[in-house]
Design an enzyme around this catalytic site. Structure first.
Site, PDB file in Angstrom:
ATOM      1  CE  LYS A  57      -4.012  -2.067   2.325  1.00  0.00           C
ATOM      2  NZ  LYS A  57      -4.977  -1.872   3.444  1.00  0.00           N
ATOM      3  CE1 TYR A  67      -9.654  -2.841   0.834  1.00  0.00           C
ATOM      4  CE2 TYR A  67      -9.050  -0.733  -0.117  1.00  0.00           C
ATOM      5  CZ  TYR A  67      -8.694  -1.895   0.533  1.00  0.00           C
ATOM      6  OH  TYR A  67      -7.385  -2.118   0.881  1.00  0.00           O
ATOM      7  CG  ASN A  94      -3.615  -1.934   6.855  1.00  0.00           C
ATOM      8  OD1 ASN A  94      -3.398  -1.615   5.689  1.00  0.00           O
ATOM      9  ND2 ASN A  94      -4.737  -2.518   7.235  1.00  0.00           N
ATOM     10  CG  HIS A 119      -5.366  -6.176  -0.068  1.00  0.00           C
ATOM     11  ND1 HIS A 119      -6.624  -6.136   0.487  1.00  0.00           N
ATOM     12  CD2 HIS A 119      -5.394  -7.158  -1.000  1.00  0.00           C
ATOM     13  CE1 HIS A 119      -7.386  -7.053  -0.109  1.00  0.00           C
ATOM     14  NE2 HIS A 119      -6.660  -7.685  -1.017  1.00  0.00           N
ATOM     15  CD  GLU A 177      -8.742  -9.062  -3.233  1.00  0.00           C
ATOM     16  OE1 GLU A 177      -9.494  -8.695  -2.314  1.00  0.00           O
ATOM     17  OE2 GLU A 177      -7.642  -9.630  -3.013  1.00  0.00           O
TER      18      GLU A 177
HETATM   19  P1  IDP Z   1      -8.192  -6.324   5.839  1.00  0.00           P
HETATM   20  O1  IDP Z   1      -7.349  -5.428   4.950  1.00  0.00           O
HETATM   21  O2  IDP Z   1      -7.429  -6.770   7.056  1.00  0.00           O
HETATM   22  O3  IDP Z   1      -8.819  -7.468   5.085  1.00  0.00           O
HETATM   23  P2  IDP Z   1     -10.776  -4.984   5.805  1.00  0.00           P
HETATM   24  O4  IDP Z   1     -11.761  -4.920   6.918  1.00  0.00           O
HETATM   25  O5  IDP Z   1     -11.139  -5.805   4.606  1.00  0.00           O
HETATM   26  O6  IDP Z   1      -9.387  -5.424   6.425  1.00  0.00           O
HETATM   27  O7  IDP Z   1     -10.518  -3.468   5.360  1.00  0.00           O
HETATM   28  C1  IDP Z   1      -9.859  -3.174   4.160  1.00  0.00           C
HETATM   29  C2  IDP Z   1      -8.954  -1.984   4.403  1.00  0.00           C
HETATM   30  O8  IDP Z   1      -9.750  -0.828   4.704  1.00  0.00           O
HETATM   31  C3  IDP Z   1      -8.014  -2.114   5.604  1.00  0.00           C
HETATM   32  O9  IDP Z   1      -6.848  -2.855   5.318  1.00  0.00           O
HETATM   33  C4  IDP Z   1      -7.704  -0.666   5.909  1.00  0.00           C
HETATM   34  O10 IDP Z   1      -6.717  -0.102   5.050  1.00  0.00           O
HETATM   35  C5  IDP Z   1      -9.063  -0.009   5.634  1.00  0.00           C
HETATM   36  N1  IDP Z   1      -9.875   0.074   6.858  1.00  0.00           N
HETATM   37  C6  IDP Z   1     -10.544  -0.926   7.477  1.00  0.00           C
HETATM   38  N2  IDP Z   1     -11.183  -0.496   8.571  1.00  0.00           N
HETATM   39  C7  IDP Z   1     -10.932   0.846   8.648  1.00  0.00           C
HETATM   40  C8  IDP Z   1     -11.322   1.887   9.560  1.00  0.00           C
HETATM   41  O11 IDP Z   1     -12.036   1.670  10.547  1.00  0.00           O
HETATM   42  N3  IDP Z   1     -10.842   3.147   9.303  1.00  0.00           N
HETATM   43  C9  IDP Z   1     -10.049   3.416   8.223  1.00  0.00           C
HETATM   44  N4  IDP Z   1      -9.653   2.478   7.346  1.00  0.00           N
HETATM   45  C10 IDP Z   1     -10.094   1.197   7.546  1.00  0.00           C
HETATM   46 MG    MG Z   2     -10.358  -7.558   3.724  1.00  0.00          MG
END
Ligand code: IDP
Ligand code: MG
Length: 141
Positions: free
Chosen positions: A9, A49, A112, A115, A126
């Protein structure tokens, strides 16, 4: 053989740790079978997303994900989907253990570093969103 899609990312791209993240996944024994450095289109992110499209953070998430190109990599290996998710750590970097990619390199729940596809259905979707069939290269490591 199972496949999963990784995105390195924008936060990790800006930190200059693309290579470090690739090395972790290579060292875990997985095979890189496709790779592309690209700026993700808005409409691709709407699809990618879709589970977050009604969340308040969605506009900010799209701004973040388009702030630089990302490194998209297709990895192949036994149990690669589950194992790469384990190597990444939980979504919120602040809760991710040291030794995981998010624990070592992420900042918070949004920034983070990485992905990784959450299951086989997501991996297939994807893969199709990023790679054309002729861009995927099968070989033995
Ligand atoms: P994952 O990446 O661990 O699968 P997901 O819930 O699928 O987690 O969320 C996708 C991405 O959306 C996350 O990796 C993060 O970058 C972003 N994200 C998820 N939850 C939040 C939030 O509460 N605030 C801001 N960004 C979020
Ligand atoms: Mg996810």
């Amino acid at each position: 053989m199972e496949r999963t899609v990784v995105l390195i990312k924008p936060d990790a791209v800006k930190k200059g740790i693309i290579g470090k993240i690739i090395t972790r996944l290579e060292n875990a024994g997985f095979t890189m079978i496709a790779a592309k450095f690209l700026r993700l289109p808005e409409d691709l992110l709407d699809d990618w997303y879709a589970h977050h499209k009604d969340k308040s953070f969605f506009p900010e998430l799209k701004t973040f994900m388009t702030s630089t190109p990302v490194m998209a990599i297709l990895w192949e290996g036994k149990d690669v989907i589950k194992k790469v998710r384990e190597i990444c750590g939980p979504t919120d970097s602040r809760k991710a253990p040291k030794g995981t990619i998010r624990g070592d390199y992420g900042r918070d729940v949004q920034e983070n570093a990485i992905h990784a596809s959450q299951d086989a259905h997501a991996a297939n979707k994807e893969m199709d969103l990023i790679f054309l069939p002729h861009e995927i290269h099968e070989y033995n490591r």
